[in-house]
Design a protein around this motif. Structure first.
Motif, short mmCIF file in Angstrom:
data_model
loop_
_atom_site.label_atom_id
_atom_site.label_comp_id
_atom_site.label_asym_id
_atom_site.label_seq_id
_atom_site.Cartn_x
_atom_site.Cartn_y
_atom_site.Cartn_z
N UNK A 81 0.86 -1.19 0.00
CA UNK A 81 0.00 0.00 0.00
C UNK A 81 0.89 1.23 0.00
N UNK A 109 2.31 4.69 0.84
CA UNK A 109 2.10 5.56 2.00
C UNK A 109 2.72 6.94 1.79
N UNK A 110 3.78 7.02 0.98
CA UNK A 110 4.42 8.32 0.74
C UNK A 110 4.87 8.42 -0.70
N UNK A 146 7.24 11.02 -2.89
CA UNK A 146 8.02 12.25 -3.01
C UNK A 146 8.15 12.55 -4.49
N UNK A 194 -6.48 17.11 0.59
CA UNK A 194 -5.95 18.18 1.43
C UNK A 194 -4.64 18.67 0.80
N UNK A 229 2.53 19.77 0.12
CA UNK A 229 2.13 18.44 0.59
C UNK A 229 0.69 18.19 0.15
N UNK A 230 0.44 16.94 -0.23
CA UNK A 230 -0.91 16.52 -0.62
C UNK A 230 -1.30 15.33 0.25
N UNK A 231 -2.56 15.27 0.64
CA UNK A 231 -3.05 14.07 1.34
C UNK A 231 -4.13 13.43 0.48
N UNK A 282 -4.96 7.89 2.72
CA UNK A 282 -4.07 8.27 3.82
C UNK A 282 -2.65 8.54 3.35
N UNK A 283 -2.33 8.16 2.12
CA UNK A 283 -0.99 8.44 1.59
C UNK A 283 -0.77 9.96 1.53
N UNK A 284 0.48 10.34 1.73
CA UNK A 284 0.86 11.75 1.67
C UNK A 284 1.90 11.92 0.57
N UNK A 330 4.97 14.55 -0.60
CA UNK A 330 5.84 15.71 -0.36
C UNK A 330 6.40 16.14 -1.70
N UNK A 370 6.80 5.16 -1.90
CA UNK A 370 7.15 4.21 -0.85
C UNK A 370 5.87 3.60 -0.31
N UNK A 371 5.88 2.28 -0.17
CA UNK A 371 4.70 1.60 0.36
C UNK A 371 5.07 0.71 1.53
#
Lengths: 369, 369
Positions: free
Chosen positions: B182, B184-185, B187, B232, B256-258, B262-264, B266, B281-282
């Motif tokens: 999943x 999660x981030x 960049x 967001x 930053x985006x959400x 729930x992943x963000x 940068x 990155x998961x």
């Protein structure tokens, strides 16, 4: 490599890269063979696997006492490290370290919520304190720790081991020398998958989630790479509250910092994915590490003039832990503030509180000095 | 590599990886040898260096007309590409493309402020439109462009070339297949040193600074890597207004985006340092590219199960530009929406407006759908 040259570094870096010439006081200490004695407080895995074995590498310190609430641990590690029963303490008897002249230094390696209490009691017992990071659960506690050390006229240091790690020092030095031009962006990313059932997931013990535990590396590195103090803080949290690990603490909290020079840091803090990297990009190129703040196996990459390549450093003669633990001993001998002092820990605590406030309130927080 | 399998991708990715089987309409077009004709509007360096030479690679399109305000350019490139004088237009005569049956498609490669006007006039002339990104100076202009194409019953596509670039498509496909678990981030970092004296530094022409020009790559990639739409948005700007380049537009604006999962993300956008990278990155690992969205020389790295390594793809048979330009021709032939449609461009424009608002107001902006 030109580590250790005086006057090269400014700001945070000024304390990070130290002189390689020992003072007279240190030379005397080396000559006399007298080492200061550490009491290690809390015998969790970090203490027993990383710290205890490395104290032997220290030039100015040795292990003289152990403090734990678990008699079996005192027995086991006391025997292993030759610590007599008179120098083994439980928490009820902790204040008696005051009466033990073999203890000069106390290393607090307890859950975060106990940092302030056990550091302050050590200061009151007349000992110099090295306390693990985060310094405390709150900035107010951190201030009380600094006040207690000052009142006792003793040193207080926080366990920022990367300030003593040669690859990190090399990167800081390169940035300060202008290798990448004017830094414009720092990315600093730290995270790991947090397993359930640990004290770090229990807010009363930990004071918070990933930010208190691993995100603080991103924060601290952004400061030492930029060499500046943030003036603006902005954060975004993402936590699956249906995950039982995150009933009381945050999972992911990623944040941005703005520095007086105009440089920005994009930082990562996560309990749900693995990250260990940072990079400073400037007007002329970039330098970064991945992994960056690990125990071993650091890797540096640089891009200058359109070319990317690795940097190999000679093998360090002393581990980051020994260098860190020696620093408090040296500061005590020389009667000066240690690198990574309480003031350094307090700066992070104030920023951590601003990061939490920003995520909670959905607004940028301006730092007041 | 399993690009092109139907049904593998969701969300944004669903449109990005296309079927490899041509429809009957496309098969007929190939068999008849009839290609749709492009008018290229604006003969700046991107048009003449990247687009004109690549139209020859297209299976479904060819160059049939040129539009420029500079007679010498019309003469030079008209001669070079065999475009007769009857098919060369200045801006005053632009609307006469309506009467030229050799022009089916119009590629608008003008400064941002002219995108809306020249796209809408092309739609009104009954042509299908491919318009460079950013789609327009504002979301309101973007909406007007979509309405004009719809009223004319013609297609509208935005120049997101990375949606047609094999390395980007491979990375998207791997993420959708769960290779990193999943996500999660994300960049996503794009920037370059902007030289003075260009229209991109003049707000009336450009609509904004680095975000409109290069930061849009970070934004768009964050969306296609995550396969989600941000809910967001939060941003931090850093611009040295004493630098004459930045009298009217921003230098750096990092954001930053959400996402709903729930992943963000940068993200980086800069006119003062070079960046061209992204990474997803998961929970199981990461996949990323550096460089990521360049013209050539893309490089993929993956970390799964604790091992990091490069991924080599076979050399593409068609450039990202030819694949992109063919897509509008195919969509026109098949009577369907193209990938990277006007709706895709409008989503970025709305997010860009939110990013600017967040930086200006110092608060997180919640996106409403």
């Amino acid at each position: 490599m030109e580590l250790g040259r005086r006057g090269v570094l400014r700001g945070i870096g000024a304390g990070v890269v130290a002189s390689s010439l020992p003072s007279c006081a240190l030379a005397d200490a080396l000559q006399s063979g007298r080492k200061l004695g550490y009491a290690v407080v809390g015998l969790g895995s970090y203490a027993v696997n990383q710290l205890l074995p490395r104290i032997r590498e220290c030039d100015y310190a040795k292990l003289t006492a152990l403090v734990s609430g678990t008699p079996a641990k005192l027995e086991k590690y006391g025997a292993e490290y030759g610590i007599p029963k008179t120098h083994r303490y439980d928490y009820a008897g902790y204040d008696r370290i005051r009466d033990n002249p073999d203890i000069d230094l106390v290393y607090v390696v307890l859950p975060n919520s106990m940092h302030a209490e056990y550091s302050i009691r050590a200061s009151k017992a007349g000992k110099h304190v090295l306390c693990e990071k985060p310094m405390a659960n709150t900035a107010a506690e951190a201030e009380a720790m600094i006040a207690a050390a000052r009142a006792a006229n003793r040193r207080l240091m926080i366990g920022y081991r990367s300030h003593f790690e040669p690859h990190n020092l090399y990167v800081i030095d390169q940035i300060r020398k202008g290798a990448i031009g004017r830094p414009t962006l720092i990315t600093s990313e730290h995270g790991f998958y947090a397993k359930p059932g640990q004290w770090r997931l229990d807010r009363p013990m930990s004071g918070g989630g990933s930010l208190m535990d691993i995100g603080i590396y991103s924060l601290n590195a952004a400061r030492y790479l930029s060499g500046e103090e943030p003036v603006l803080v902005q954060a975004m949290e993402s936590t699956d509250r249906s995950d039982p690990r995150f009933a009381t603490v945050e999972d992911r909290i990623d944040f941005q910092l703005k520095f007086p020079s105009g440089a920005i840091a994009n930082c990562v803090s996560s309990y749900s994915s693995n990250h260990n990297a940072f990079r400073a990009t400037g007007t002329k190129g970039w330098i970064g590490m991945e992994p960056a703040t690990v125990y071993d196996g650091h890797s540096i990459f640089v891009r200058i003039d359109g070319k990317t390549g690795p940097v190999e450093l000679p093998k360090a003669t002393k581990s980051q832990w020994a260098a860190q633990m020696d620093e408090l001993a040296k500061a005590a001998i020389e009667g000066r503030e240690p690198r990574a002092s309480g003031a350094e820990g307090l700066r992070d605590m104030r920023l951590i509180e601003a990061i939490y406030a920003s995520a909670r309130e959905g607004r940028a927080i301006r730092m007041t000095s």
